[in-house]
Design an enzyme around this catalytic site. Sequence first.
Site: not given
Ligand code: 13P
Length: 254
Positions: A13, A15, A97, A99, A169, A175, A215, A236
């Site tokens: 992803n 982002k 997601h 976010e 997730e 993150g 992560s 991510g």
């Molecule tokens: P990270 O791998 O940066 O923690 O992000 C995970 C994520 O939100 C994937 O959609």
Amino acid sequence: MNKQLRTPVIAGNWKMNNTPAQTAALIAQLIPLAQGEATVVAAVPFIDLPTALEAAKGTNIAIAAQNVHWAESGAFTGEVSAQMLQALGVPYVVIGHSERRQYFGETDVTVQQRVRAALNAGLKVILCIGEVLSERKLGITAEIVRAQTEIALAGVSADELSNVILAYEPVWAIGTGETATPAQANEVCALLRALLARLYGQDAADRTVIQYGGSMNDANAAELLAQPDVDGGLIGGASLVAEKFAAIIAAANA
Ligand code: 13P
């Protein structure tokens, strides 16, 4: 154990990162590294989709959008419809997601509407669910992820489920550098599979890919992906670095 019924799916992803040119360059770096049985997906910003599709054409890398609206067209400034993605030839879309839920007001019900629209248009869905830290501390993770999943899948048939990937997730792991332990990840992926078995039957549940995200990186991927109910990753930060993303893909293929 029915893990052999499922092909692992490793999805990056990306982002809100990378211009079209940067996305094309990252895909070019990934192509020789992304070999093997696992399905590899890159979810890119809307504006990067045409370039990404062109760069990944004929390769082992499939392209995803990061969201989709539920209406076919209309007065929805800033949104993109499933028909538009389909017309472009985008095969996958990420929906729900954290976010989007956290910063853009998405709810379980709008997630359900987006899933419906995407499946109607023939898109494959990566459906994200996960609890926030306060919910985990309260001991209600199972209830939260079950409710999110059941609402998002309302009206989805067993046939359509074959076009859905679940991505567990935990929001506290996104993150933050704090990964769920392999046991924690597997526990939730297993309870999601049990929910799918109740809703759709054991066979459909055994065939559904359930990813872990939060992560995941080149150092912890192997152990997470070895869990019996973890069939892939939604990554991510580490997916923005070709060598790290490739190492995660290699772990899925091992
Ligand atoms: P990270 O791998 O940066 O923690 O992000 C995970 C994520 O939100 C994937 O959609």
